[in-house]
Design a protein around this motif. Structure first.
Motif, short mmCIF file in Angstrom:
data_model
loop_
_atom_site.label_atom_id
_atom_site.label_comp_id
_atom_site.label_asym_id
_atom_site.label_seq_id
_atom_site.Cartn_x
_atom_site.Cartn_y
_atom_site.Cartn_z
N ALA A 178 -25.10 -36.61 48.29
CA ALA A 178 -24.51 -37.33 47.16
C ALA A 178 -23.57 -38.42 47.65
O ALA A 178 -23.54 -39.54 47.11
CB ALA A 178 -23.76 -36.36 46.25
N LEU A 179 -22.79 -38.12 48.72
CA LEU A 179 -21.89 -39.12 49.29
C LEU A 179 -22.68 -40.27 49.91
O LEU A 179 -22.34 -41.44 49.72
CB LEU A 179 -21.00 -38.47 50.35
CG LEU A 179 -19.99 -39.39 51.04
CD1 LEU A 179 -19.03 -40.01 50.03
CD2 LEU A 179 -19.22 -38.62 52.10
N ASP A 180 -23.75 -39.93 50.62
CA ASP A 180 -24.60 -40.97 51.23
C ASP A 180 -25.22 -41.86 50.16
O ASP A 180 -25.31 -43.09 50.34
CB ASP A 180 -25.69 -40.32 52.08
CG ASP A 180 -25.14 -39.65 53.33
OD1 ASP A 180 -23.99 -39.96 53.70
OD2 ASP A 180 -25.85 -38.81 53.92
N ARG A 181 -25.65 -41.24 49.06
CA ARG A 181 -26.24 -42.05 47.98
C ARG A 181 -25.22 -42.98 47.37
O ARG A 181 -25.52 -44.13 47.04
CB ARG A 181 -26.83 -41.12 46.91
CG ARG A 181 -28.12 -40.43 47.31
CD ARG A 181 -28.81 -39.81 46.13
NE ARG A 181 -28.00 -38.76 45.51
CZ ARG A 181 -28.06 -37.49 45.85
NH1 ARG A 181 -28.89 -37.09 46.79
NH2 ARG A 181 -27.30 -36.59 45.23
N ALA A 182 -23.97 -42.49 47.22
CA ALA A 182 -22.91 -43.33 46.66
C ALA A 182 -22.61 -44.51 47.59
O ALA A 182 -22.42 -45.65 47.12
CB ALA A 182 -21.65 -42.50 46.42
N VAL A 183 -22.56 -44.25 48.90
CA VAL A 183 -22.30 -45.33 49.87
C VAL A 183 -23.43 -46.35 49.84
O VAL A 183 -23.19 -47.57 49.82
CB VAL A 183 -22.14 -44.74 51.29
CG1 VAL A 183 -22.10 -45.85 52.33
CG2 VAL A 183 -20.88 -43.89 51.37
N MET A 184 -24.69 -45.88 49.82
CA MET A 184 -25.82 -46.79 49.78
C MET A 184 -25.86 -47.58 48.48
O MET A 184 -26.16 -48.78 48.48
CB MET A 184 -27.11 -45.99 49.96
CG MET A 184 -28.37 -46.86 49.94
SD MET A 184 -28.35 -48.14 51.22
CE MET A 184 -28.43 -47.13 52.70
N ARG A 185 -25.51 -46.91 47.37
CA ARG A 185 -25.49 -47.60 46.08
C ARG A 185 -24.44 -48.72 46.08
O ARG A 185 -24.68 -49.82 45.58
CB ARG A 185 -25.20 -46.61 44.96
CG ARG A 185 -25.40 -47.18 43.55
CD ARG A 185 -25.11 -46.15 42.49
NE ARG A 185 -25.89 -44.95 42.69
CZ ARG A 185 -25.39 -43.77 43.01
NH1 ARG A 185 -24.08 -43.64 43.19
NH2 ARG A 185 -26.17 -42.72 43.17
N LYS A 186 -23.28 -48.44 46.67
CA LYS A 186 -22.22 -49.46 46.75
C LYS A 186 -22.67 -50.62 47.64
O LYS A 186 -22.43 -51.79 47.32
CB LYS A 186 -20.94 -48.84 47.30
CG LYS A 186 -19.75 -49.82 47.33
CD LYS A 186 -18.50 -49.13 47.83
CE LYS A 186 -17.30 -50.09 47.77
NZ LYS A 186 -17.53 -51.33 48.52
N TYR A 187 -23.34 -50.30 48.74
CA TYR A 187 -23.82 -51.34 49.64
C TYR A 187 -24.83 -52.24 48.92
O TYR A 187 -24.76 -53.47 49.01
CB TYR A 187 -24.47 -50.71 50.87
CG TYR A 187 -25.20 -51.68 51.75
CD1 TYR A 187 -24.50 -52.53 52.62
CD2 TYR A 187 -26.60 -51.76 51.73
CE1 TYR A 187 -25.18 -53.43 53.44
CE2 TYR A 187 -27.27 -52.66 52.53
CZ TYR A 187 -26.56 -53.48 53.38
OH TYR A 187 -27.22 -54.39 54.17
N ILE A 188 -25.76 -51.62 48.19
CA ILE A 188 -26.77 -52.39 47.47
C ILE A 188 -26.12 -53.24 46.37
O ILE A 188 -26.46 -54.42 46.19
CB ILE A 188 -27.83 -51.45 46.87
CG1 ILE A 188 -28.63 -50.79 47.99
CG2 ILE A 188 -28.76 -52.21 45.93
CD1 ILE A 188 -29.60 -49.73 47.52
N ASP A 189 -25.17 -52.65 45.64
CA ASP A 189 -24.48 -53.40 44.59
C ASP A 189 -23.71 -54.58 45.17
O ASP A 189 -23.71 -55.68 44.60
CB ASP A 189 -23.52 -52.48 43.82
CG ASP A 189 -24.27 -51.46 42.98
OD1 ASP A 189 -25.47 -51.65 42.74
OD2 ASP A 189 -23.64 -50.45 42.56
N ASP A 190 -23.05 -54.37 46.32
CA ASP A 190 -22.31 -55.46 46.97
C ASP A 190 -23.26 -56.57 47.41
O ASP A 190 -22.95 -57.76 47.25
CB ASP A 190 -21.53 -54.93 48.17
CG ASP A 190 -20.36 -54.04 47.76
OD1 ASP A 190 -19.98 -54.10 46.57
OD2 ASP A 190 -19.83 -53.31 48.61
N ARG A 191 -24.41 -56.19 47.97
CA ARG A 191 -25.37 -57.19 48.40
C ARG A 191 -25.88 -58.01 47.21
O ARG A 191 -26.00 -59.24 47.29
CB ARG A 191 -26.55 -56.50 49.09
CG ARG A 191 -26.27 -56.03 50.50
CD ARG A 191 -26.15 -57.23 51.45
NE ARG A 191 -27.34 -58.05 51.45
CZ ARG A 191 -28.39 -57.84 52.24
NH1 ARG A 191 -28.38 -56.83 53.10
NH2 ARG A 191 -29.43 -58.65 52.21
N LYS A 192 -26.17 -57.32 46.11
CA LYS A 192 -26.66 -58.02 44.92
C LYS A 192 -25.59 -58.95 44.36
O LYS A 192 -25.90 -60.08 43.92
CB LYS A 192 -27.09 -57.01 43.85
CG LYS A 192 -28.37 -56.27 44.20
CD LYS A 192 -28.76 -55.31 43.09
CE LYS A 192 -30.07 -54.62 43.39
NZ LYS A 192 -30.46 -53.65 42.32
#
Length: 213
Positions: A178-192
């Motif tokens: 769940a933590l890894d998914r949150a980090v990846m989601r934040k990374y993707i949102d920042d990139r977008k």
């Protein structure tokens, strides 16, 4: 060789089947169990559906010799009822049960089975049987299970030390995932967000260039 991740998922599924609500051993007096409820969840049939999906598989895992039939109907105004059949005669381990032989005397194709077309409502108790019922309509699955345990006298299966350790490991892996998914989601949102800001900057620069021509 089985992929380690796939193997871990299989072990997790097996552990989930062995432990949890419904993991219990029934007393030998119980001959069969019958559930009747609607296919759709509304009008008070959510609890029975959840009991069927979450608890009944574990009961069947620990009690494979006990027939457990599920009869569903399209009529959501119908009752939702569990019927638990008990052997009235004393069980002699040196003699085969006449009740069990009755249930299995018909060819397999003619024996009662689970149905989604209301084909097999709860039968009347056979000679030497008594039936105890549980009204499941408008009742939460946890309450259904609690009443089931009280009326059957089933014994809860406690997890072993290894299973407790594995359950702890699974919980820790789920938290990490769940933590890894949150980090990846934040990374993707920042990139977008960066890409949108860059696109806006390019549009503004192009507009300024065109205005200065």
């Amino acid at each position: 060789m089985v992929n380690p991740g796939k193997r871990m998922n299989i072990l997790q599924q097996l552990l989930s089947l062995r432990q949890g609500p419904g993991a219990a051993i029934l007393p030998p007096e119980i001959t069969r169990i019958h559930l009747h409820f609607a296919k759709r969840w509304n009008n008070g049939h959510m609890g029975p559906r959840r009991f069927w999906r979450e608890c009944l598989p574990r009961l069947k895992f620990w009690n494979p010799a006990v027939p457990m039939l599920v009869n569903r109907t399209d009529d959501n105004s119908s009752p939702a009822k569990m019927s638990i059949y008990f052997r009235q005669e004393a069980l002699d381990s040196n003699k085969p049960s006449t009740l069990i032989s009755k249930f299995n005397s018909l060819p397999l194709a003619q024996q009662a089975h689970s149905s989604i077309k209301n084909e097999y409502p709860a039968p009347e108790p056979e000679e030497g049987e008594r039936v105890v019922t549980i009204d499941m309509r408008q009742v939460h699955s946890e309450t259904i299970l609690k009443e089931f345990m009280a009326k059957t006298g089933a014994t809860i299966v406690e997890p072993t030390f290894d299973e407790l350790a594995e359950m702890t490991n699974i919980k820790q892996r789920e938290q990490k995932a769940a933590l890894d998914r949150a980090v990846m989601r934040k990374y993707i949102d920042d990139r977008k967000r960066e890409e949108r800001m860059l696109a806006i900057a390019r549009q503004e620069a192009e507009a300024i260039r065109l205005a200065n021509q």
